[in-house]
Structures are given as structure tokens and as C-alpha cells.
Scaffold this motif. Structure first.
Motif, PDB file in Angstrom:
ATOM      1  N   LEU A 343       0.836  -1.206   0.000  1.00 18.82           N
ATOM      2  CA  LEU A 343       0.000   0.000   0.000  1.00 18.82           C
ATOM      3  C   LEU A 343       0.872   1.258   0.000  1.00 18.82           C
ATOM      4  CD1 LEU A 343      -2.960  -0.814   2.431  1.00 18.82           C
ATOM      5  CD2 LEU A 343      -3.110  -0.341  -0.015  1.00 18.82           C
ATOM      6  N   SER A 344       1.976   1.223   0.749  1.00 20.86           N
ATOM      7  CA  SER A 344       2.898   2.364   0.753  1.00 20.86           C
ATOM      8  C   SER A 344       3.517   2.571  -0.623  1.00 20.86           C
ATOM      9  CB  SER A 344       4.014   2.138   1.786  1.00 20.86           C
ATOM     10  OG  SER A 344       3.471   2.045   3.082  1.00 20.86           O
ATOM     11  N   VAL A 345       3.833   1.465  -1.306  1.00 13.84           N
ATOM     12  CA  VAL A 345       4.372   1.546  -2.670  1.00 13.84           C
ATOM     13  C   VAL A 345       3.333   2.131  -3.614  1.00 13.84           C
ATOM     14  CG1 VAL A 345       5.095   0.152  -4.652  1.00 13.84           C
ATOM     15  CG2 VAL A 345       6.082  -0.281  -2.407  1.00 13.84           C
ATOM     16  N   CYS A 346       2.093   1.652  -3.484  1.00 14.61           N
ATOM     17  CA  CYS A 346       1.002   2.171  -4.328  1.00 14.61           C
ATOM     18  C   CYS A 346       0.836   3.675  -4.118  1.00 14.61           C
ATOM     19  CB  CYS A 346      -0.305   1.451  -4.010  1.00 14.61           C
ATOM     20  SG  CYS A 346      -0.317  -0.290  -4.477  1.00 14.61           S
ATOM     21  N   ALA A 347       0.972   4.108  -2.877  1.00 11.38           N
ATOM     22  CA  ALA A 347       0.872   5.538  -2.583  1.00 11.38           C
ATOM     23  C   ALA A 347       2.022   6.298  -3.219  1.00 11.38           C
ATOM     24  CB  ALA A 347       0.854   5.760  -1.069  1.00 11.38           C
ATOM     25  N   SER A 348       3.228   5.732  -3.110  1.00 11.21           N
ATOM     26  CA  SER A 348       4.410   6.394  -3.661  1.00 11.21           C
ATOM     27  C   SER A 348       4.342   6.516  -5.177  1.00 11.21           C
ATOM     28  CB  SER A 348       5.660   5.616  -3.252  1.00 11.21           C
ATOM     29  OG  SER A 348       6.814   6.204  -3.778  1.00 11.21           O
ATOM     30  N   LEU A 349       3.856   5.451  -5.836  1.00  9.92           N
ATOM     31  CA  LEU A 349       3.768   5.446  -7.302  1.00  9.92           C
ATOM     32  C   LEU A 349       2.451   6.023  -7.814  1.00  9.92           C
ATOM     33  CD1 LEU A 349       5.167   1.911  -8.239  1.00  9.92           C
ATOM     34  CD2 LEU A 349       6.253   4.115  -8.668  1.00  9.92           C
ATOM     35  N   SER A 351      -0.202   4.366  -7.740  1.00  8.13           N
ATOM     36  CA  SER A 351      -0.689   3.193  -8.478  1.00  8.13           C
ATOM     37  C   SER A 351      -2.063   2.809  -7.951  1.00  8.13           C
ATOM     38  CB  SER A 351       0.308   2.034  -8.315  1.00  8.13           C
ATOM     39  OG  SER A 351      -0.153   0.892  -8.971  1.00  8.13           O
ATOM     40  N   LEU A 352      -3.082   3.467  -8.493  1.00  6.57           N
ATOM     41  CA  LEU A 352      -4.443   3.294  -7.971  1.00  6.57           C
ATOM     42  C   LEU A 352      -4.988   1.899  -8.233  1.00  6.57           C
ATOM     43  CD1 LEU A 352      -6.813   4.647  -6.549  1.00  6.57           C
ATOM     44  CD2 LEU A 352      -7.616   5.429  -8.773  1.00  6.57           C
ATOM     45  N   ASP A 353      -4.721   1.343  -9.422  1.00  7.73           N
ATOM     46  CA  ASP A 353      -5.246   0.011  -9.746  1.00  7.73           C
ATOM     47  C   ASP A 353      -4.742  -1.041  -8.767  1.00  7.73           C
ATOM     48  OD1 ASP A 353      -6.673   1.021 -11.816  1.00  7.73           O
ATOM     49  OD2 ASP A 353      -5.313   0.354 -13.400  1.00  7.73           O
ATOM     50  N   HIS A 354      -3.438  -1.021  -8.516  1.00 10.05           N
ATOM     51  CA  HIS A 354      -2.889  -1.969  -7.542  1.00 10.05           C
ATOM     52  C   HIS A 354      -3.453  -1.700  -6.149  1.00 10.05           C
ATOM     53  CE1 HIS A 354       0.354  -3.128 -10.411  1.00 10.05           C
ATOM     54  NE2 HIS A 354       0.256  -4.262  -9.741  1.00 10.05           N
ATOM     55  N   GLY A 355      -3.568  -0.432  -5.803  1.00  7.75           N
ATOM     56  CA  GLY A 355      -4.088  -0.071  -4.486  1.00  7.75           C
ATOM     57  C   GLY A 355      -5.501  -0.583  -4.266  1.00  7.75           C
ATOM     58  N   LYS A 356      -6.342  -0.449  -5.298  1.00  7.93           N
ATOM     59  CA  LYS A 356      -7.730  -0.944  -5.189  1.00  7.93           C
ATOM     60  C   LYS A 356      -7.759  -2.466  -5.058  1.00  7.93           C
ATOM     61  CE  LYS A 356      -9.399   1.243  -8.836  1.00  7.93           C
ATOM     62  NZ  LYS A 356     -10.339   1.753  -9.847  1.00  7.93           N
TER      63      LYS A 356
END
Length: 708
Positions: A343-349, A351-356
Motif C-alpha cells: 500500500l505504501s508503494v502504491c501511494a508512492s507510485l 498506483s491506484l489500480d494496484h491499491g484498489k
């Protein structure tokens, strides 16, 4: 009866006893290896006359071991005869299944309790964390053995009641190796190594566990060299001993010694490999961490989460996502730390698709009910620019902690000043007091939305109303607030009156304001200060160079360029990225030759160029000259990384869905103007997150209202 008859009868009895013992042993053996059906089959096929109490006890214990307490109790009720062992088995079985109250009820109705009954019950309370009740029961015991004393000692040490533990230890009539080792471990846990060593030296006999406890105590408390000396003279070592010594080195950051010891280890436990992954990775040797991971024959969930965490902490975001996907493909159970890191990586990038996708998995596993997880989720959605989903997560929790409030305020702070202030006031109404982070968020919101009056009032209220002492970050927000609003001289006065020495963030905020409002005199002062604080940073020089260039002061530009070369300052290259179908595509300035679909991207840029010219767009040449800070000087404005990413988004992101782009630096002024028009002529919503804030482009307008 004749001699032959007596011999036959004795032989028959011996066979019967052996058969009875074999039956009970077989049931216990099958239970240990998880084959409950086999155990029950042996029990059922044993003739009733041969079913001893031991067989019944073994079968009841097998059900408890298999986490089937109801079946165990039913069988216990059917037992024709019971002994103290039967009742003790019922107590321990309930405790193993987390049924402490039921265990106590059984204990209370027992007519014939022995020392095992009492000790089992005391151990149950200790394991359940109720040491006070364990202590009450312990002192009621009519008889105590060394195990009883040791269990109670462990309970006191578990609660870090080291003085009470020592008193109990001194009262023990008999101290076995386990008790002394526990006491040594307790002292080591508290950092009282001298007392631990005194006990260790007094022991007439020590086992490998005792030696390991002492080595581990030294290692955990930073005395690694002493630990190594003790480790070298150990009469025997096991895998735990080696791992304890290795952990001492990794936690002290002494990876060279750790690496040598790791190579010497006769058996490398998974936990030791995990230590090496974290030690190498967090020490910056990511390739070595990856090599340890790949060479492991067996991995546990911590192995995967360790390397994912290393990737996340060290800026290998794409590798972290790749490893997470591999983890899923290989069917590895996803654990809590992995989710948080990803989730921290998704926030950094962004990356909404991965986050969802991760959010959906958290919901399935019911991890999303945790307040900490909700805070991380909220932050992820905020950093991905999806404030609608962020607010949805925020609203689900009636009782929010300060982190959640701060995340929501920060989310709105990038242009939605009114909404940020509303959340701040709601926070006050909810009874959660704001902290220093809250004020950074709300002051930033005022700064980005031009709310000077509100920002000044909030700053004044910090100390007098909320008892929050303003730190240097809050002064930086205030300087930014005044500077953005054009009150550059007032911002400079504030810098001069600050109660602490201004840092690079404060001077950077002032320099940004000078650039926006073209105040060259103050800009030169800010650059000189920044050169002292961050001599290797090219940014301030480049901004000042741009200001000189826009005024035609080419001699000053040349002087600055020579300074940049002579001081070997670092020019951070600009790059942008966009996620399409769960894959992140990176773009750098220029022609981004590394991208496989470059030809179609260039065609899209040409098409956009024509549409923009028809709409009246005229490139701002000042951003080509020397704007190295925001994008390394490239062929032309048309090839800035954010434009390349937007063009790729127009090609790949379905219509109706927003195009989300990330940039590692501040978006350049020309690109900002161009993307506003691109959003208008294509009818698309474009969300760009740069180093400072979010820009939501739609219908030719940006959420920042050109105030950034």
C-alpha cells in the motif's frame, strides 16, 4: 491350577497389557501427526474390555489437539471410568483451545487435584496474560514442584516484573536449568547484563539454551563483541545459537561480519535468511538481499514481506509490486506486513489500480476493520488523488484517530482549502486534539488556496488555543503562505524573526515565492543561504538562472552555470510515470527512447500539437532555456516527461476514466498550461501529482487555479 495354566494366564495378561499400551500409543501417535480419523478407527476397533482409561484419555486428547473441543467433551462424558489424568487432560485441552473459563470450571469441580492440575491451570492463566490470577492460584497451591515455580516465574518475567521474579526465584527450593535460564533471559530483556552474567557464571551445569540466552542477551543489547567471545567458547551450538549471533550483527549494521558468519552456518534457518535479507536491504545492499532470497530453498511469509519491505524502503517500487504479484502467483499466503508495504508503494507510485486490488483483498480478509490499516488505505487513496474513495474510507470509522484526520486534511490541502478547513473544524468538534502534523496540513491548505487571513489566524491559535508549539515546518508553511500571496517582503521579515535558524525548506519556500513574483534581490539572498545548507543541490541555482534568463541577464546566467560545474552539484533528472493495466510506464525528458511504443506516442504528441495550436496555445520558451531543476534540458518543451506520460494515457486509458500521471519534480509552467488545454480539447480529466501537490485538469481549468 497347574504350573502350565498359571504360565498361560500370565502370558495372556502380559499380551493384554501390551495391547492396551499399544492402542493408547497408536492413538496418541496418529493425533500428533494430525490423522484423527486413523486415531478414531484404532479406538473404535479396540474391543471394549481392552479400552483402558489411557485409551479414552488419548482419544479425548486427540480431539482437543485437532481443535474439536465439543467432540472431546462428548467422549469424556461417555467414559465409564475417569482418573486424575482424565480430568487434567480436560483442563489442558480446554486451555489449548482458548477456553480458559471452561478449564477453570472443570478445575473447581475436581475432587482430587494434584500438582499437575494446579500447575496446568496456573500455566493457562499465564499464557492468557492474566498473571494476577495465576499468582493468586499459585499461592493457594498445597504442593508445588519445580515446574510450578518455573511456570510462575515465567509469568512474572512475561510482565517484566523483574524484581518480583527475582524474589520468587530466590524463594525456589529447587532451581533447575530451565528456571535459571528463564531468569537470565529476563535480566537480558531488561538490559541488566551484569546480573544475568552473574547467574550464568554461578550455574554448575548449563545447556545449549542457557548459553544461547546469554549470547542473545549480549547481542540484543549491542554488546556484539562480547557475544561473539561467548559464542566461540560454547561447548555446543544449535541453529538458534548461530541465528542469535547473526541477529546481533545484522541489528548492529555490521553486515561484513554477519555475512562471514552466515557463510559458516552449518544450517541456515529461514529466520536467519530473513535477517540477512533485512540487514543487507536496509543497509542499501539490495542486490545481496535479493540473492539471499533467490537462493533460499524454503521461504515463509516473513521472507516475502522482508524483501517487499526492502524494496519499498529503498525506492524499488516497481520491484516491490512485481514481487507482490509473484507472491500471489505462487499461492503464498498474504500477510499483514506485505499488505502495508505494498500500500505504501502504491501511494508512492500513485498506483491506484494496484491499491484498489490490495484494498479488495484486505476487505476479504477483514483487515480493513483495523484503524491502522484504514489510515494507510486512506493515505494511499489521497496520494493517488482519489479523494472520493479516501473520504469513503474516512467516513466508515465513527471513531477516528489523529492520523486519519491528518490524512484527510492533507488530502484536501492540495487546492481544496475550504474542504480541508471543514475537516479541521470537524476534528475539533469530535474531541480529537490536533497535533503538529495537523497544522502542517491545514496551513498548507491555506497556502495552496490563497487563504492568507485564515492561515495567519490558525498559526496564532496553535500555541495559545491548542498548546502546540510551532516548529520550523510550521514557519515554512507560513513563509510559503505569504510568499504565494505576493507578500514576499513580509515573508522575508518572518524568516528574520523566526525563533530558530531557518532551514533549507524555509529558504526554499521563500525562493519559490521570489520566482513566482520575480523578486531577484531576495532570490539571491535565498540562493546564497541554500548554497550553504545544501551545497550539492542544483535546484536553487537553476531557479535563479531561469529568473536571470527571463530578464535577459545572460552574464549572470553564465556565472551561475560555472558555479554549478565547479561545485559538482547534483541535477535531479525529471521523470514521470503512468499506470496502465497494472503496469507502471516510466518516461524521462527527451524522446524516452527506452519505451517500446515510442513511435505511436510521438504521433499522439504531433496530433496534440496541432490541436493545441488551433486552440491558441503558444509554448513558453522561458522553460526551455535553463529550467534544469524541473526537467533536464531536452530537445524541446514538447518532450517533457509529463507530456509524454499524458500522451500515452490518452492512447491507453479508456475514455471516461481519468488519466493519472506522477512526476518526481515540480511540473513546469509550460506543461501546466499545455495540459489544461489538452484536457479541454480531448474532453478528458487529467490528474497530475508533482513533487508539491495534485493538479486536477478538466475543461481547460486546474484545481490549483494556477496558484502553485
Amino acid at each position: 491350577m497347574g504350573h502350565h495354566g498359571r504360565a498361560t494366564m500370565l502370558w495372556s495378561m502380559l499380551v493384554q497389557v501390551r495391547l492396551q499400551c499399544t492402542t493408547a500409543n497408536a492413538i496418541a501417535r496418529y493425533a500428533r501427526i494430525g490423522k484423527l480419523d486413523h486415531a478414531r478407527k484404532v479406538f473404535d476397533e479396540t474391543p471394549l474390555p481392552l479400552r483402558t482409561i489411557s485409551s479414552w484419555n488419548a482419544m479425548v486428547a486427540a480431539y482437543f489437539e485437532a481443535r474439536q473441543p465439543r467432540e472431546a467433551l462428548c467422549l469424556f462424558e461417555r467414559m465409564p471410568h475417569r482418573n486424575t489424568v482424565s480430568w487434567n487432560g480436560l483442563i489442558s485441552g480446554h486451555i489449548k483451545n482458548g477456553m480458559l473459563l471452561e478449564a477453570r470450571r472443570v478445575f473447581d469441580v475436581m475432587s482430587d487435584r494434584n500438582v499437575v492440575s494446579w500447575t496446568t491451570m496456573v500455566r493457562g492463566y499465564v499464557r492468557n496474560g492474566d498473571v494476577a490470577e495465576a499468582e493468586r492460584l499459585f499461592w493457594q497451591m498445597p504442593h508445588k514442584n519445580v515446574v510450578s515455580w518455573t511456570v510462575m516465574l515465567g509469568g512474572l518475567l512475561q510482565e517484566a516484573r523483574i524484581e518480583d521474579a527475582r524474589k520468587l526465584f530466590d524463594m525456589m527450593p529447587e532451581k533447575d536449568v530451565v528456571a535459571v535460564t528463564n531468569m537470565i533471559g529476563g535480566y537480558c530483556e531488561e538490559g541488566r547484563l551484569e546480573e544475568a552474567r552473574a547467574l550464568f557464571d554461578q550455574m554448575p551445569k548449563r545447556n545449549v539454551v542457557t548459553w544461547t540466552a546469554m549470547v542473545s542477551g549480549y547481542a540484543r543489547n549491542g554488546r556484539v563483541d562480547v557475544a561473539r567471545k561467548l559464542f566461540e567458547v560454547m561447548p555446543q551450538r544449535n541453529e538458534v545459537s548461530w541465528t542469535a549471533m547473526l541477529t546481533g550483527y545484522t541489528h548492529s549494521g555490521r553486515m561484513r561480519e554477519a555475512s562471514k558468519l552466515f557463510e559458516m552456518m552449518p544450517v541456515k534457518l529461514v529466520v536467519a535468511c530473513n535477517e540477512m535479507i533485512m540487514g543487507f536491504g536496509l543497509g542499501g545492499e539490495v542486490d545481496k538481499a535479493r540473492r539471499v532470497f533467490e537462493e533460499m530453498k524454503d521461504r515463509d511469509d516473513r521472507t516475502w514481506s522482508a524483501l517487499i519491505k526492502v524494496y519499498e524502503r529503498k525506492g524499488y517500487e516497481l520491484e516491490a509490486l512485481g514481487l507482490f504479484r509473484r507472491m500471489q502467483r505462487e499461492g503464498v499466503a498474504l500477510n499483514f506486513p506485505s499488505f502495508i508495504s505494498v500500500l505504501s508503494v502504491c501511494a508512492s507510485l500513485a498506483s491506484l489500480d494496484h491499491g484498489k486490488q490490495v484494498h479488495a483483498q484486505l476487505v476479504r480478509l477483514e483487515f480493513d476493520q483495523d484503524l491502522y490499516v484504514a489510515s494507510v488505505l486512506l493515505t494511499m487513496y489521497v496520494k493517488c488523488g482519489d479523494l472520493v474513495r479516501a473520504k469513503r474510507v474516512f467516513d466508515r470509522f465513527p471513531l477516528k484517530d489523529v492520523v486519519m484526520w491528518n490524512s484527510m486534511i492533507t488530502g484536501y490541502s492540495h487546492g481544496l482549502g475550504k474542504e480541508a478547513l471543514n475537516v479541521f473544524h470537524d476534528m475539533g468538534s469530535s474531541g480529537v486534539p490536533p497535533d503538529d502534523v495537523t497544522f502542517i496540513g491545514v496551513l498548507s491548505a491555506c497556502s495552496y488556496s490563497g487563504k492568507v487571513k485564515e492561515g495567519l489566524e490558525l498559526f496564532e491559535s496553535m500555541k495559545c488555543k491548542y498548546q502546540v508549539e510551532p516548529e520550523i515546518e510550521h514557519y515554512a508553511c507560513l513563509v510559503d503562505l505569504l510568499g504565494r500571496a505576493g507578500q514576499v517582503n513580509d515573508a522575508m521579515k518572518l524568516v528574520e524573526k523566526m525563533p530558530m535558524e531557518p532551514d533549507a525548506i524555509v529558504w526554499g519556500a521563500l525562493l519559490g515565492a521570489c520566482r513566482t513574483h520575480m523578486n531577484l534581490d531576495l532570490a539571491q539572498i535565498a540562493v546564497d543561504k541554500l548554497a550553504q545548507l545544501e551545497p550539492k543541490n542544483a535546484g536553487p541555482y537553476v531557479l535563479l538562472s531561469n529568473m536571470y534568463a527571463s530578464r535577459g541577464r545572460w552574464e549572470d546566467v553564465e556565472v551561475l552555470r560555472k558555479k554549478i560545474k565547479s561545485r559538482s552539484v547534483i541535477k535531479l533528472p525529471g521523470c514521470s510515470w503512468i499506470e496502465v493495466e497494472k503496469k507502471v510506464h516510466m518516461f524521462t525528458g527527451g524522446d524516452s527512447k527506452g519505451h517500446p511504443e515510442l513511435p505511436v506516442i510521438m504521433k499522439m504528441l504531433e496530433k496534440l500539437g496541432g490541436l493545441l495550436r488551433e486552440a491558441g496555445y503558444c509554448p513558453d520558451g522561458s522553460f526551455v532555456l535553463h529550467d534544469v531543476d524541473e526537467e533536464e534540458k531536452t530537445h524541446s518543451l514538447g518532450y517533457h516527461s509529463e507530456k509524454l506520460a499524458v500522451a500515452y494515457g490518452l492512447l491507453k486509458v479508456p475514455k471516461g476514466m481519468p488519466i493519472r500521471v506522477m512526476k518526481n519534480l515540480r511540473v513546469c509552467g509550460d506543461c501546466h498550461s499545455a495540459i489544461k488545454l489538452i484536457a479541454k480539447v480531448t474532453g478528458r480529466e487529467i490528474i497530475l501529482r508533482d513533487a508539491n501537490r495534485f493538479h486536477h485538469f478538466k475543461d481547460g481549468h486546474c484545481s490549483c487555479k494556477d496558484y502553485w
